[in-house]
Structures are given as structure tokens and as C-alpha cells.
Design an enzyme around this catalytic site. Structure first.
Site, mmCIF file in Angstrom:
data_model
loop_
_atom_site.group_PDB
_atom_site.id
_atom_site.type_symbol
_atom_site.label_atom_id
_atom_site.label_comp_id
_atom_site.label_asym_id
_atom_site.label_seq_id
_atom_site.Cartn_x
_atom_site.Cartn_y
_atom_site.Cartn_z
ATOM 1 N N LYS A 22 -8.384 -14.480 -14.683
ATOM 2 C CA LYS A 22 -9.455 -13.515 -14.437
ATOM 3 C C LYS A 22 -10.051 -13.014 -15.747
ATOM 4 C CE LYS A 22 -7.744 -11.658 -10.026
ATOM 5 N NZ LYS A 22 -7.280 -10.442 -9.315
ATOM 6 N N THR A 73 -2.129 -2.963 -2.775
ATOM 7 C CA THR A 73 -0.998 -2.355 -2.050
ATOM 8 C C THR A 73 -0.804 -3.135 -0.748
ATOM 9 O OG1 THR A 73 -2.524 -0.740 -1.069
ATOM 10 C CG2 THR A 73 -1.307 -0.058 -3.035
ATOM 11 N N GLY A 252 -10.503 14.527 30.210
ATOM 12 C CA GLY A 252 -10.289 14.604 31.645
ATOM 13 C C GLY A 252 -11.619 14.600 32.353
ATOM 14 N N CYS A 255 -15.237 11.636 35.324
ATOM 15 C CA CYS A 255 -15.874 10.388 34.876
ATOM 16 C C CYS A 255 -14.971 9.519 34.001
ATOM 17 C CB CYS A 255 -17.158 10.703 34.125
ATOM 18 S SG CYS A 255 -18.426 11.475 35.148
ATOM 19 N N ARG A 318 -11.155 18.603 38.406
ATOM 20 C CA ARG A 318 -10.725 17.238 38.700
ATOM 21 C C ARG A 318 -10.219 16.547 37.436
ATOM 22 N NH1 ARG A 318 -16.121 15.167 41.473
ATOM 23 N NH2 ARG A 318 -16.917 16.634 39.909
#
Length: 425
Positions: A22, A73, A252, A255, A318
């Protein structure tokens, strides 16, 4: 790539790597990576004299004011991060810092799990250098948001520049390098910056997986999946936005759970595997269990619940996660009182009424007409509702012996004169 862009922006840059191939490529004005525009850019910056390379990290530190640490890493066999390379480098940098006069800033750009910089890298730097972090040298974590193949463009047009730093001098050193970019420069603490990088990558993986699972269902139904996802992305008020992306309580309502079940049922009918979508309801149940366990570990106390509907501003019960919490607490022997000004049992109709009759048929005996009647006899307060007037009343009435568990991220928590714990913060 960062080396070339920093040099292009006028900085004198020393690149350090242990790979001689490199280093030789850069010395010969060639980039070790393949990407649009990088070969020309590398040639220009090396010819300008603003780039030199070396294998000697200690010498590079002595000759500079700021060090970007971009060591790999990789994953270890058990899935954890292999930090050997970055910790060895921290030792070398700390030893070099011992004899260097003046203030030096270290900027960790390697992706590391939260706590790595402060718990592992910082102690090594202090021990090896004999100097004090935040006073004799600065330490930052700056996550990169660069995509392979377009990293030069991403470098010049980032969504923002995030820096977590341990002192103002270190943050200002990074600011000086990147302040010319047309992007917000945001400062946070080091652990948040570390967590942000991993969270962003996980979110990208989630989005790709979501689109692919929707694609498999769409294909099975003969639907154009690209048109479906084009229209999903066209909604920038709810879909591509901060909406639903704040830690809080479980979802909740009438839908989301219903449609998730239907979608995964369609997949089963067509012999499709949708691991991510199929796991969402399970994960939601785990979050509900998490709240219940926080209360039960206190020893089946007297519990007051502020809120019962699935969302503030509605009386829809609901599939409300708060109803499921209440049901669990009753089953575990807790003495429960509930106050929700939006919920009037006499007004509940149809499916809403049927849901409550099936789950908490004796709800009427648990409901309190005022916050005071819910709050005063209780030992634990579970807050699942947020409204301005209710927040003020809560601040006025809680006592030091109350234990408050917050599901909604209450504002002005410092005004609560009680023990406090958030559901996931």
C-alpha cells in the site's frame, strides 16, 4: 480515500500502514483502492507534496497535531470485535506521545462497540504516555458514513459530521478539519458516537432486509415490488422520517399487529420465509415483558397506571400493550389502579368493548376517577400517557417514596421528586 481528501483540502497528511505494498502504491501516486476519481485524486495530492507515507506510527505522531485511527476491527469467531490491532496501535501511540511536547488529538474512526474508546483505548494511551486524557491529549470518536464506490462523494457531502469528544480542545481540532463541509457539525459524547455508528449500520441492514422480504411477498402475489417500495419511500411524513424512531414502549392498536399477522400468514401460504417480519411481534412481546419484569422485581407492589389506551389521545384499547401489562400484573398478584382520562367504559363499543371484556372483564373496578386516587395509594407508578396537564399534575403529586417507570419519555424529569427509571433509557 480520507488521506487523499484531507490533502486535497490543504492539509499536510502523513499516511501510516504496515503493508509495504500500500505504501509503495501511494508513493508511486496510485491508490490502493478502486473507486471513481480516486486514482486521479491520489496522483494530484502526492504530486502536490502534501502527502507522505510511512510504516512508523510513532514518527508520524511526533510530526503531526492530529491522528485519525482507521484500523480494522473484524469479527472474531464468536461474533465479537477483534480489537487486537487497534489496541496494539494505541500502545505504540501512547509510547510516542510520552516524549512529544504539546497537545495532540486522537480521533478514532474505526467502528468499535460502545465503551471501547473510554474503557480500553484511553487507559492504554494514558498508561503508555504517562499523560492525562482531556488535559495533555484529546480523544474523540468520529464515525464515518462512507459507502464503498462513492466514498469521495460521501466525504464531501455527508449527512452530518458527528464527533464525540472528551474535551473542547479535541472537538475544536476536528471541527477545524471539517467545518468547510456543507453539513451540520454535531457534538455528543464518545459512547453515543460509538453507538450511533453501529446503530446506523444495523438500520441500513434492516432496511435492505425489509425491502427484500416485501419483495419476496410481492413477487409471490404477482405485484411489482419496486412500485410498492417506491410508494413506501414517497411518504416522508411517516415512513422515511423520524416518526416511530424514538425509543419508547411497545406498539399496539387495531392496525399494526393485525397487518403483521396477515402479512406473515400470506408468506406461509406461499411457502416463503420472512425471518425479520415474522420476528417483530415476538420482539414487541419481549418489550412488554421487559416492562412487567421491572415492576415484578420490586416485589408485587401496589401499582398505579397512568394510561391504558394504545396511544395518547385515543380511547382505543384494542391490542394496547398497556392492557397486556395490566393483565399480567393482575395475574402476578399486584394491586392495580388505573387512570386514563380518555377511557370512559360506558362509551366503549363494538370490538373495543369486546377486547376489554375478553382481557380484563373487571376493568371497571380498577379504574380511578382522578389521578390522585390512582397515585396516592400506589408505590410504583407506570406512566404510559403523556399530556401537558397530566405531566404537571404528576410532578406535583409524586413523592420521594414513589418508584416511577416511564414508558413515554416524560419531559422535565428533573422535576419529578421520586425514584425514576425509563423503559429503555
Amino acid at each position: 480515500m480520507s488521506l487523499a481528501c484531507l490533502a486535497r483540502d490543504g492539509h499536510q497528511v502523513i499516511g501510516v500502514d504496515i503493508d509495504p505494498v500500500k505504501l509503495d502504491l501511494i508513493r508511486s501516486r496510485k491508490s490502493p483502492i478502486l473507486e471513481e476519481g480516486i486514482q486521479e485524486l491520489m496522483r494530484d495530492v502526492v504530486e502536490s507534496g502534501r502527502v507522505t507515507v510511512t510504516h512508523d506510527a510513532a514518527q508520524a505522531l511526533r510530526d503531526t497535531e492530529l491522528s485519525f485511527v482507521c484500523v480494522g476491527t473484524p469479527s472474531a469467531a464468536n461474533g465479537s470485535q477483534d480489537l487486537n490491532a487497534i489496541l496494539r496501535l494505541a500502545e505504540q501511540l501512547g509510547e510516542a506521545l510520552r516524549t512529544k511536547p504539546g497537545f495532540h488529538t486522537f480521533v478514532i474512526r474505526s467502528t468499535v462497540q460502545p465503551g471501547t474508546v473510554e474503557e480500553k483505548i484511553e487507559p492504554i494511551l494514558e498508561r503508555a504516555s504517562g499523560k492525562k486524557s482531556g488535559a495533555d491529549f484529546g480523544l474523540c470518536f468520529q464515525p464515518e458514513f462512507l459507502r464503498e464506490g462513492s466514498s469521495i462523494r460521501d466525504y464531501d457531502h455527508p449527512p452530518y459530521t458527528i464527533v464525540g469528544g472528551n474535551c473542547e480542545a479535541a472537538v475544536n481540532a476536528v471541527r477545524e478539519v471539517f467545518q468547510h463541509l456543507d453539513a451540520k457539525f454535531l457534538v455528543t459524547n464518545i459512547r453515543v458516537a460509538e453507538a450511533l455508528k453501529m446503530s446506523c449500520n444495523a438500520f441500513h441492514a434492516l432496511k435492505i432486509t425489509f425491502a427484500n422480504e416485501i419483495g419476496r411477498v410481492s413477487q409471490a402475489l404477482g405485484i411489482d415490488s419496486h412500485e410498492v417500495m417506491r410508494l413506501v419511500c414517497a411518504d416522508q411524513r411517516l415512513n422515511i422520517s423520524p416518526a416511530y424512531l424514538k425509543p419508547g414502549f411497545a406498539f399496539g392498536g387495531s392496525c399494526l399487529p393485525k397487518d403483521l399477522r396477515a402479512l406473515t400468514n400470506i408468506a406461509k401460504q406461499h411457502d416463503l420465509s420472512l425471518p425479520m417480519l415474522s420476528s417483530l411481534l415476538d420482539s414487541n412481546r419481549v418489550h412488554i415483558d421487559h416492562a412487567v419484569e421491572k415492576i415484578l422485581k420490586l416485589g408485587r407492589p401496589r401499582v398505579g397506571m397512568l394510561g391504558l389506551s394504545f396511544k395518547t389521545g385515543t380511547d382505543d384499547l384494542r391490542e394496547s400493550p398497556l392492557v397486556l401489562v395490566a393483565k399480567r400484573l393482575i395475574g402476578e398478584g399486584c394491586e392495580l389502579r388505573i387512570f386514563d382520562p380518555e377511557v370512559q367504559l360506558s362509551r366503549l363499543l363494538g370490538a373495543n368493548r369486546s377486547y376489554i371484556d375478553a382481557h380484563i372483564p373487571h376493568l371497571k373496578s380498577l379504574m380511578c376517577p382522578s389521578m390522585a386516587e390512582m397515585l396516592d395509594p400506589s408505590e410504583v407508578i407506570l406512566v404510559g400517557l403523556q399530556q401537558g396537564a397530566l405531566n404537571d399534575a404528576l410532578q406535583a403529586r409524586v413523592r420521594p417514596d414513589h418508584y416511577l417507570i416511564d414508558l413515554v419519555n416524560l419531559p422535565n424529569r428533573d422535576l419529578l421528586r421520586c425514584r425514576y427509571e425509563g423503559i429503555c433509557w
